[in-house]
Motif scaffolding. Sequence first.
Motif, PDB file in Angstrom:
ATOM      1  N   LEU A 155      -0.972  10.292   6.159  1.00  0.00           N
ATOM      2  CA  LEU A 155       0.337   9.829   6.599  1.00  0.00           C
ATOM      3  C   LEU A 155       0.688  10.336   7.993  1.00  0.00           C
ATOM      4  O   LEU A 155       1.255   9.608   8.808  1.00  0.00           O
ATOM      5  N   VAL A 156       0.366  11.590   8.283  1.00  0.00           N
ATOM      6  CA  VAL A 156       0.685  12.142   9.606  1.00  0.00           C
ATOM      7  C   VAL A 156      -0.077  11.400  10.694  1.00  0.00           C
ATOM      8  O   VAL A 156       0.475  11.090  11.766  1.00  0.00           O
ATOM      9  N   VAL A 159      10.676   5.912  -2.062  1.00  0.00           N
ATOM     10  CA  VAL A 159      10.910   7.089  -2.905  1.00  0.00           C
ATOM     11  C   VAL A 159      12.229   7.713  -2.470  1.00  0.00           C
ATOM     12  O   VAL A 159      12.513   7.822  -1.276  1.00  0.00           O
ATOM     13  N   THR A 160      13.063   8.051  -3.447  1.00  0.00           N
ATOM     14  CA  THR A 160      14.370   8.633  -3.157  1.00  0.00           C
ATOM     15  C   THR A 160      14.438  10.056  -3.689  1.00  0.00           C
ATOM     16  O   THR A 160      13.994  10.316  -4.813  1.00  0.00           O
ATOM     17  N   ILE A 219       3.136  10.198  -1.456  1.00  0.00           N
ATOM     18  CA  ILE A 219       4.232  10.592  -0.556  1.00  0.00           C
ATOM     19  C   ILE A 219       3.876  11.810   0.287  1.00  0.00           C
ATOM     20  O   ILE A 219       4.692  12.258   1.100  1.00  0.00           O
ATOM     21  N   GLY A 220       2.677  12.355   0.109  1.00  0.00           N
ATOM     22  CA  GLY A 220       2.315  13.521   0.897  1.00  0.00           C
ATOM     23  C   GLY A 220       3.100  14.749   0.479  1.00  0.00           C
ATOM     24  O   GLY A 220       3.374  14.950  -0.702  1.00  0.00           O
ATOM     25  N   ASP A 233       0.844  -1.195   0.000  1.00  0.00           N
ATOM     26  CA  ASP A 233       0.000   0.000   0.000  1.00  0.00           C
ATOM     27  C   ASP A 233       0.879   1.245   0.000  1.00  0.00           C
ATOM     28  O   ASP A 233       1.961   1.261   0.587  1.00  0.00           O
ATOM     29  N   TRP A 234       0.411   2.321  -0.632  1.00  0.00           N
ATOM     30  CA  TRP A 234       1.213   3.548  -0.712  1.00  0.00           C
ATOM     31  C   TRP A 234       1.499   4.140   0.660  1.00  0.00           C
ATOM     32  O   TRP A 234       2.473   4.868   0.840  1.00  0.00           O
TER      33      TRP A 234
END
Length: 813
Positions: free
Chosen positions: A744-745, A271-272, A330-331, A145-146
Motif C-alpha cells: 500500500l505504501v 473500512v471504517t 488494510i495494512g 481489489d483490496w
Amino acid sequence: MVIVDKSGVHRLEIRCCECPNAMSPDIQMFRHRFFPASFNRPKTVFTFRVLNDFLLDSLECGTSAMNYYSKLRRMTSSMFPHLVPDRYRELMRVARQWRQLKTMKWHGFGHRSDNPSTGELALFCPACPQPGINVLLSEDELLDDWKYTRSFVMDGNFKAEHLHPIKPFDEVWLSDGLGFMVGKDRYKMHLAEAADMVEKSSCNNHRAVNQANAARHKLESTGIGGVACARHGCFVPHSMVDFQKGERQMNMDYALCEASRHNMEGITRAVTFYDINCQYNKHFRVRVDRSRFLDMAPQLTIIPGIGLWHIHGHQDSCYVRYASNFIEGIGRIDGEIMEMLWARLNLISPAARGMSSPHRKECLDYQMNDSNFCKMIRMKRTLCRKYKLARNGISESGKAFDRLDEAAPSHLKTEWLARERIAQSSRLNDPAAMDEYEINIKKAPSKKEIELRLLEEGNARNAAPSRRSVATWISTGLAIEEAQIALLIEVRRIGRRSTETQRLDIARQRDRLQGQIDGFARSALTHLGEGFNADDEPEDLNVDILDDLDDDPADFTETSHTWTNSPELTVIPLPSNLGVDRCRRCMAEDLIPLEMSLREGQANDALHNLRIYLCNKAILFRTTVRQAKSQALKTRAWSQVTSVQQAVSLHASIYTKTRKQMMKLEPGQDQLQKYKPLLREQLKISTAVGDPNAQGQRNESLAWFWSVEVDLGGPDQSWNEEFYRVHWLRAKALRDRWREEMILVKLEMDWTCKFFLWKATQWGDHMQESLEKRLPGHGCYAGRQSRMYSLLAQDAQAAFQDLQNVLIEAGDE
C-alpha cells in the motif's frame, strides 16, 4: 481614511483618481492592496498584509478577532490604546470576505465562470485512491481489489460547541456546504425525518452511545463529528456534521454517507474505524435504505473496525472481531488519528463558540482545509517514514512467524489455515467467526457469570432491598482485594530505591484504593446489619506473594514504604474476614454461600489467567528468548518475559489468597478436592507446556490446575496446541498486515505523485486559458500554482526513489 495594517492603525489622507475613465474607488483600492470595509463610501481599509497575518494567526495560534485587533491598538498606542479607532466589527466582516475569496482563488474559481458546488472548496488527501485523479479507471470498471480500499475514521468532538445565535434572521451564508461542513438544508431535513432511537449498548458503557440524548438547552450544537481518511489523517470534504443532542447515529450516518460519495466512483470497499462500531454497524445498512437523504452505492462494502486505543474499553471478544490487525487488505492502521486532528480545531473552538452559524462553519472549514494542506505538503515525509516502518515490520514479524511456523506440525498448519480462511470469509456477515483468533477453551464459570446468576436469582425471589445487590457488593470486595494484592506486589517490587515518580504513582494508587475501601465499608452496614461495627478488631491483611520460579528474589525486597495502616494491608469487612460465627451473630449467615460461590469464580479466573500466562511464557522462551542472537533482541525478549512473569505472580497470589478465604467459609469436600494448594514449584515451565515435540514429555505430568474443568480431552497436549494455534494465527496476521502495508505504501507513493501532476496539469490549463483571454494576472497566478504542484511531484518522486536506492544498496530490499 483609517488604514489598518499589521504595523498598527493609521490615519492617512487618500485621494482616488476621478478621471472620466477611472476605475471605481473600491477597485482602485484593491489595486493598491487595500481591502475597503464598505464599497459605497469607504472610510476604512485593511491592507492585504494585515488580513493575511490575521488568518495565519488564527490558524496557528487560535487568535480571535477581538484579541488580534486589541494587539493592533496596543501596537499603535501603548499608553492610550482606547483612543485608537475601534474597527473590530469591520475586521470580522472583512476577514470573512477575505477568507472566502482566498479559498475560491486557491481552488481555481478565479479561472472559472461557474459557482463552486458541494465540497469543491475543500482539499483532500493526495495519497488516497481517487479514480480519475490519481487512479486510472476505464468506463464501467470497478476497483474491487483490496489495494483500492478507502479507509475512514469517524469520531465526535464535544469541544466544538456552538451557542444559539442571537439574530439568526440576520445571518449571511457565504459557503454553505462548499467545504467540509455539510449543507444546512438537506441535513436538517434528514434529521427531521430520521428516527431518534435511544441506543442501548450491548457491549460496554460507551461514551458516544450514552451521550446520545444529552441535550444542552443553551447550545445550538453540542459538538461536531465527521470523517477523515484513516491512513493519512485528512478530513473528507463535506462530511462534518453538527450534533444537537450528543453523538447520535443519525448524525454519523449522514457524515459517513457524504464521505462515501467523495471521489469514490468505482471503489467497492471501505473500512471504517469508529469507537462504537460493534454497535453502530449492526443496522447501518437498514438505516441507509430507509432514508431518502442517505445515499451510498449498493456495491460499496463497509468493513467495520475499532481503533486500537478504544478497543481496550470493549468486551474481550471485540478485539479479534474489530481490531485492525485481523482485517485483511488494510495494512497497518491504528484507527486513532482523528484524536490528533481535533487538536487543531480545538484552537479556534473557544472563539467560534459565540460566532454566528455561517461564520463558525467558515472558520472550521478554513482550519480543516489548512490541516489537509499541511498534510499534503508533508506527505513525502510521511510516506517515507511509513516505508521504513513497513520494511522493519516485515522483517521482525516475518522472523517471529517463522520461529513459530518451524515448530508447528504440517497437518495442524493445514487445518489452521483452513479455519482462518473460513473466519475471514464469514467476518462481514458474522463477526463472531473471528473468534477463531481467540483461545477457544471451555473454562470453569467466571466470577462475572456467577455474579450475574446470583443477581438473577435474587430478583426472581423478590429479595429484600438489603439483599438485592449483595452479590455485587461482595464482588466489589473481591475486586478490592485483588487491587490490594496488585498494589502490594508493586510496592515490594520497586523496593527501597524508588524514584519520586514511582512514589507518586504508588501514593495515587493508595488514595484511589482507600476511597474504594471507605465506600465498601459504609455499604457494609446495609448488608451486615446493625450488629456489625466497622471499627471492631482492626487487623492487617496477610498475603502470601507466590512468585514465579524465574523471578529474582531481589525483586521482592522488603520496603519501608509499606506501613501498618496502608490501604493495601487493610482488611475489608467480607464474611470470610468476619468469620462464620460472627456472620451468624449479625444475622448475615446467608452471605456465606454467596461469597463461597463468588470465590469459586474468582479462583477459576485466577487459574485460567495463570494457565494463559504460563503458556505465553513457554512460547516466548521457545520462539524468542532462545533464538535471539543480538543483544538488542535479547533485551527486548527478556522485557516481554518479565512482563509475563509479573502477571504470573499476580494471578498466583490472587488464587492463594482466594483459597485461604474459602477455607474460612467451611468449604465442602468437593471444593477441597477441586481447589488444591498452589505451590511455587508448580509454576515452573515444564517441557509438557514448552515443547510439544520434546523427547520424553509424556513422562512428565502437568500440575493439577491445568485440568480444572478444562474440556479438551486431556491437558498435556491440548492446552499447548490451542495456545500455539492462537499464537501462530496472530503472528501470521501481523506478518500479513505488514506485507500489505508495504504494498500500500508503494502504491500511495505513486498515487501522491500522480495527484500532484494532475493538479499541476489543471493549473497549467488555467494558465493557458488566462493567457489566451489576455488576463496576465490570472495567468501568472495559475502558472505559480502549476509550478508549485510540479515541484511537489518532483520532490516526492526524488525522495521515494532515493529511499528505495539506499535500501537496495544496503541489501535490505
